[in-house]
Design a protein around this motif. Structure first.
Motif, PDB file in Angstrom:
ATOM      1  N   THR A  51       0.833  -1.209   0.000  1.00  0.00           N
ATOM      2  CA  THR A  51       0.000   0.000   0.000  1.00  0.00           C
ATOM      3  C   THR A  51       0.865   1.255   0.000  1.00  0.00           C
ATOM      4  O   THR A  51       0.604   2.239  -0.727  1.00  0.00           O
ATOM      5  N   GLU A  52       1.929   1.253   0.829  1.00  0.00           N
ATOM      6  CA  GLU A  52       2.844   2.403   0.887  1.00  0.00           C
ATOM      7  C   GLU A  52       3.558   2.590  -0.436  1.00  0.00           C
ATOM      8  O   GLU A  52       3.740   3.733  -0.929  1.00  0.00           O
ATOM      9  N   ALA A  53       3.965   1.482  -1.072  1.00  0.00           N
ATOM     10  CA  ALA A  53       4.656   1.575  -2.354  1.00  0.00           C
ATOM     11  C   ALA A  53       3.736   2.144  -3.435  1.00  0.00           C
ATOM     12  O   ALA A  53       4.147   2.975  -4.258  1.00  0.00           O
ATOM     13  N   LYS A  54       2.471   1.726  -3.438  1.00  0.00           N
ATOM     14  CA  LYS A  54       1.518   2.233  -4.423  1.00  0.00           C
ATOM     15  C   LYS A  54       1.266   3.738  -4.197  1.00  0.00           C
ATOM     16  O   LYS A  54       1.074   4.509  -5.154  1.00  0.00           O
ATOM     17  N   ARG A  55       1.263   4.167  -2.943  1.00  0.00           N
ATOM     18  CA  ARG A  55       1.060   5.595  -2.644  1.00  0.00           C
ATOM     19  C   ARG A  55       2.216   6.423  -3.209  1.00  0.00           C
ATOM     20  O   ARG A  55       2.008   7.496  -3.828  1.00  0.00           O
ATOM     21  N   LEU A  56       3.441   5.936  -2.987  1.00  0.00           N
ATOM     22  CA  LEU A  56       4.606   6.662  -3.512  1.00  0.00           C
ATOM     23  C   LEU A  56       4.633   6.636  -5.030  1.00  0.00           C
ATOM     24  O   LEU A  56       5.053   7.616  -5.682  1.00  0.00           O
ATOM     25  N   GLU A  57       4.191   5.553  -5.620  1.00  0.00           N
ATOM     26  CA  GLU A  57       4.114   5.486  -7.080  1.00  0.00           C
ATOM     27  C   GLU A  57       3.146   6.544  -7.608  1.00  0.00           C
ATOM     28  O   GLU A  57       3.391   7.194  -8.640  1.00  0.00           O
TER      29      GLU A  57
END
Length: 446
Positions: A51-57
């Protein structure tokens, strides 16, 4: 008690078997709990990291590389996650997370001697790579705690299992030793000794109860044999003595042919009495062995009672007595027809022989609830309550019956036949007279 003796007991072997099965089950449960716990924690961690990675993406898609690097710089001081950005040449542009591979998806990285890092890598445009990771230290500690808990449980199970096995073996051996001592006492001649039975009865106690009942039966039979031997010696001594006296008298005196015939006839009568007594005793012994039970068949007891009463009615009338029959037709009983016929004959014959003239004899056969009842009653002198159990014993005769024909075995044979057919015989007061009540279980055709 020696350890080897404990280990050889069936109870200890059974306890060890159940302990082994329980340990295998416990280990299987422990492995399942361990893997399910690790899998659940990994799933939660991966969902959070992804979820955190998708937010940064999404931040990169809106503001470009500068916005992404600024966001990572701000988050890395407050967040528990670790971040990393790799450039086109494999150089690290931002974040503390390094050494991940330029490959999209999940990776596990070992950082020194510390716990593994769970890293999720996303491919960005222009051959850049974004990595978000989180330490697996919590998962590792949780797994270690689960393993330690189950190892402690296994130790506890082993202690309780082995201790329980020793306790059960000790209790089992103690009970077996008590039974062995009691058995040795019985073998040594103490026939009154009985096997011990605990209040909270287990299988061994139930077996001990049955063995005690068997010993009671054997003791009763031995007492009966001894009593029979005494009775034979007492009751047959008189006819044998008379026979011996007559034969000696015939040898000492010169007798005529007719006198010789008289002595021979008298000796023959005494011999027949002795043989009849022995025949009756053998018949009682045969009945009590229960060998006739294997040949039991459905028997119409109504027909037997009717035929015997019809046959003995003329005999009773010759002595001024009457027989009145009240018989319910077609009442059947599983049994031996010959013995049941003798039973009815003995009861009626006993009433005819041991009652005075003008006696009324009633024989009734009927159903009472779920039981078949046979009653033989008379209005004669009866038998006092103290003597009623005794008349069922071999050779026992009341004083008023000493002069009557017989050997005192008629009711003994009847009692043995009743017992063979799992019935019950009672002698009651008929006010006046005697009433014999026999109770049987009727034959069920279904």
């Amino acid at each position: 008690m020696k350890l080897a003796k404990f280990i050889r007991t069936s109870s200890f072997k059974l306890s060890a078997l159940y302990l082994g099965l329980f340990l295998c089950s416990f280990l299987a449960i422990g492995a399942s709990v361990y893997f399910l716990t690790i899998h659940s924690l990994e799933s939660q961690l991966k969902n959070s990291v992804e979820t955190e990675a998708k937010r940064l993406e999404a931040e990169y898609a809106v503001g470009g590389m500068d916005e992404l690097l600024e966001e990572i710089a701000e988050d890395e001081h407050a967040a528990l996650d670790s971040y990393g950005v790799m450039g086109q040449q494999g150089d690290f542009l931002a974040g503390s997370l390094k050494h991940f591979q330029a490959k999209a998806g999940w990776q596990k990285l070992a950082v020194g001697s510390g716990p593994l890092f769970y890293v999720f890598v996303i491919a960005l445009p222009n051959q850049h790579w974004l990595a978000v990771g989180h330490s697996g230290e919590a998962i590792q500690k949780t797994g270690t705690a689960v393993i330690e808990a189950f190892l402690s449980g296994i130790l506890l199970v082993l202690v309780l299992g082995v201790g329980g096995g020793f306790y059960l073996s000790h209790a089992f051996l103690r009970k077996i030793q008590a039974i062995t001592l009691a058995t040795e006492a019985i073998i040594s001649g103490d026939l009154q000794h009985r096997l011990p039975v605990a209040d909270n009865r287990d299988e061994l106690d139930h077996l001990a109860v049955l063995l005690n009942q068997m010993l009671d039966k054997i003791g009763a039979l031995l007492d009966n044999v001894q009593q029979v031997s005494n009775d034979i010696a007492h009751d047959l001594r008189t006819p044998i003595s008379r026979l011996q006296f007559r034969l000696e008298d015939a040898l000492k005196k010169p007798l005529t042919a007719s006198q010789y015939q008289e002595h021979i006839a008298s000796a023959r009568a005494e011999t027949e009495t002795i043989l009849a007594t022995f025949s009756a005793l053998l018949r009682i012994a045969q009945i009590e062995t229960g060998t006739r039970r294997s040949g039991f068949k459905p028997v119409n007891l109504s027909k037997i009672v009717l035929s015997v009463s019809d046959a003995l009615t003329p005999v009773a009338e010759e002595q001024g007595k009457t027989i009145h029959a009240g018989i319910t037709p077609d009442l059947t009983l599983a049994g031996d027809k010959e013995l049941l016929t003798q039973l009815v004959f003995n009861l009626l014959d006993n009433a005819i022989v041991h009652t005075p003239a003008d006696t009324r004899i009633d024989i009734n056969l009927h159903l009472s609830g779920h039981q078949l009842m046979l009653e033989v009653a008379d209005n004669g002198p009866g038998i006092a309550a103290a003597y009623r159990p005794k008349v069922l014993q071999r050779f026992y005769r009341l004083e008023q019956s000493r002069t009557a024909p017989g050997n005192g075995l008629g009711l003994s044979i009847a009692a043995a036949i009743v017992e063979l057919h799992d019935g019950k015989l009672e002698l009651l007061d008929n006010s006046p007279g005697l009433k014999l009540v026999l109770v049987f279980t009727p034959y069920n055709r279904h």
